[in-house]
Design a protein around this motif. Structure first.
Motif, PDB file in Angstrom:
ATOM      1  N   ASP A  11       0.828  -1.208   0.000  1.00 42.99           N
ATOM      2  CA  ASP A  11       0.000   0.000   0.000  1.00 42.99           C
ATOM      3  C   ASP A  11       0.860   1.256   0.000  1.00 42.99           C
ATOM      4  O   ASP A  11       0.557   2.233  -0.695  1.00 42.99           O
ATOM      5  N   ARG A  12       1.936   1.237   0.805  1.00 43.21           N
ATOM      6  CA  ARG A  12       2.809   2.408   0.869  1.00 43.21           C
ATOM      7  C   ARG A  12       3.514   2.631  -0.460  1.00 43.21           C
ATOM      8  O   ARG A  12       3.639   3.775  -0.920  1.00 43.21           O
ATOM      9  N   ALA A  13       3.977   1.547  -1.100  1.00 43.68           N
ATOM     10  CA  ALA A  13       4.637   1.681  -2.396  1.00 43.68           C
ATOM     11  C   ALA A  13       3.669   2.210  -3.450  1.00 43.68           C
ATOM     12  O   ALA A  13       4.026   3.061  -4.271  1.00 43.68           O
ATOM     13  N   THR A  14       2.419   1.705  -3.411  1.00 49.58           N
ATOM     14  CA  THR A  14       1.410   2.191  -4.351  1.00 49.58           C
ATOM     15  C   THR A  14       1.138   3.676  -4.154  1.00 49.58           C
ATOM     16  O   THR A  14       1.013   4.443  -5.122  1.00 49.58           O
ATOM     17  N   ALA A  15       1.049   4.095  -2.874  1.00 53.03           N
ATOM     18  CA  ALA A  15       0.810   5.513  -2.586  1.00 53.03           C
ATOM     19  C   ALA A  15       1.974   6.370  -3.063  1.00 53.03           C
ATOM     20  O   ALA A  15       1.775   7.470  -3.607  1.00 53.03           O
ATOM     21  N   GLU A  16       3.214   5.883  -2.863  1.00 48.91           N
ATOM     22  CA  GLU A  16       4.376   6.646  -3.315  1.00 48.91           C
ATOM     23  C   GLU A  16       4.417   6.751  -4.835  1.00 48.91           C
ATOM     24  O   GLU A  16       4.752   7.818  -5.385  1.00 48.91           O
ATOM     25  N   ILE A  17       4.075   5.667  -5.535  1.00 49.72           N
ATOM     26  CA  ILE A  17       4.043   5.706  -7.003  1.00 49.72           C
ATOM     27  C   ILE A  17       2.963   6.672  -7.475  1.00 49.72           C
ATOM     28  O   ILE A  17       3.172   7.458  -8.413  1.00 49.72           O
ATOM     29  N   THR A  18       1.804   6.631  -6.825  1.00 45.94           N
ATOM     30  CA  THR A  18       0.717   7.552  -7.205  1.00 45.94           C
ATOM     31  C   THR A  18       1.127   9.000  -6.983  1.00 45.94           C
ATOM     32  O   THR A  18       0.863   9.876  -7.826  1.00 45.94           O
ATOM     33  N   GLU A  19       1.781   9.265  -5.837  1.00 46.69           N
ATOM     34  CA  GLU A  19       2.235  10.619  -5.551  1.00 46.69           C
ATOM     35  C   GLU A  19       3.270  11.082  -6.569  1.00 46.69           C
ATOM     36  O   GLU A  19       3.230  12.232  -7.041  1.00 46.69           O
ATOM     37  N   ALA A  20       4.202  10.199  -6.922  1.00 47.63           N
ATOM     38  CA  ALA A  20       5.209  10.553  -7.922  1.00 47.63           C
ATOM     39  C   ALA A  20       4.563  10.819  -9.285  1.00 47.63           C
ATOM     40  O   ALA A  20       4.950  11.760  -9.995  1.00 47.63           O
ATOM     41  N   TRP A  21       3.567  10.010  -9.631  1.00 50.16           N
ATOM     42  CA  TRP A  21       2.872  10.208 -10.909  1.00 50.16           C
ATOM     43  C   TRP A  21       2.147  11.553 -10.929  1.00 50.16           C
ATOM     44  O   TRP A  21       2.165  12.262 -11.955  1.00 50.16           O
ATOM     45  N   LEU A  22       1.521  11.939  -9.827  1.00 49.49           N
ATOM     46  CA  LEU A  22       0.841  13.226  -9.760  1.00 49.49           C
ATOM     47  C   LEU A  22       1.832  14.377  -9.902  1.00 49.49           C
ATOM     48  O   LEU A  22       1.549  15.380 -10.577  1.00 49.49           O
TER      49      LEU A  22
END
Length: 326
Positions: free
Chosen positions: A290-301
């Protein structure tokens, strides 16, 4: 309340925290005594061991007298003597404090959101530190004459089993308390799933404790809890399963009735450690995902925002270059 706490002197705050740790250890120790198998004080489930490890993790090592006083009050009524009880209480402090020091040295974090943290808690906290307490405590009882030399290993095994399972089931839940928040805006479907999980977990634990052995039925429930309710759900399910399993083992019910004390404790220890490790490791892996997914989403934004900022400038530059060419 916070203002009054700030006005207290450091010594008064230290005394209050030590008192709180003492009360918590004593209360959970009384729960463990209800299942005592040896001398009415050595239990296959000792939740106070989880308190003893979590206290220095959350509060710091300087509050160790709370562990000592809690153990002293727990054991003093059942003896055998004040000197022996004092040494037993010292052993109850040495084991978790040693485990705490080693885990900190190896990089354990209270956030408990990495796979190495779960591995350290199982290997150092639940297996290593509790073995120290069990060995020291049983040795003291043998030297005092309260136990025969031939009873050392069976007693130490029961002691170690109880402390290890107490650490596996109670310490992680206590380490999660700083991150606990009351749920808000929870949908009825989510509440219904939580209730269904509680019913399924209890039912699977009861079914696993019947003969013939059906121990495997608890693992799909643990997977469900870890995937849908993360660490809190998986650890609560693990606590339920371990408690009911130990209750059946103490009473000699289900698949444990045909074993003597030592094989019975080995059987319970192996099963409950497997349950605890499954709950800890799987829920931590899900949390890391979940944390990795959130970090990837934040980086994509962030990348998207940068592209949106660069695109108009690039278009303007292209237009200006085209005019010059014309």
């Amino acid at each position: 309340m916070r203002l009054a706490a700030r006005q207290l002197s450091p010594v008064a705050r230290w005394c209050l925290v030590v008192l709180a740790v003492t009360v918590c250890y004593f209360a959970t120790g009384q729960i463990g005594i209800q299942w005592a198998l040896v001398r009415e004080q050595i239990s296959p489930l000792w939740p106070a061991a989880g308190v003893a490890l979590a206290a220095p993790m959350l509060l710091g090592p300087r509050f160790w007298p709370g562990i000592f006083l809690g153990a002293l009050l727990t054991n003093i009524a059942i003896g055998p003597s004040l000197a022996t009880v004092s040494m037993l209480s010292a052993g109850n402090v040495i084991g978790p404090m040693l485990a705490y020091a080693v885990m900190r040295r190896l990089g354990f974090r209270n956030q408990f959101d990495r796979l190495p943290d779960a591995v350290l808690l199982v290997t150092i906290g639940a297996i290593g530190g509790t073995a120290v307490s069990a060995g020291l405590g049983t040795g003291v009882l043998v030297l005092d004459g309260a136990l025969g030399a031939g009873d050392f290993w069976p007693t130490a095994l029961v002691w170690w089993t109880g402390d290890a399972i107490g650490v596996l089931t109670v310490a992680p839940l206590l380490l999660l308390t700083p991150r606990f928040r009351l749920p808000t805006r929870v949908s009825p479907a989510r509440w219904a799933e939580a209730i269904a999980l509680a019913i399924a977990g209890t039912g699977a634990a009861l079914l696993a404790s019947t003969a013939p052995a059906k121990l495997f039925v608890v693992f799909p429930v643990l997977v469900w809890a870890a995937l849908r309710f993360r660490q809190a759900g998986a650890l609560l399910c693990s606590l339920c399963v371990c408690t009911l399993t130990i209750f059946a083992a103490v009473r000699g019910h289900g698949p444990y009735g045909s074993y003597e004390l030592v094989p019975r404790m080995l059987h319970v220890q192996g099963f409950d450690v497997t349950v605890g490790m499954t709950a800890l490791v799987l829920s931590t892996i899900v949390l890391q995902r979940d944390r990795a997914t959130a970090e990837i989403t934040e980086a994509w934004l962030q990348i998207t925002e940068m592209v949106d900022m660069i695109a108009p400038r690039q278009s303007l530059r292209s237009a200006m270059t085209q005019r010059k060419d014309d």
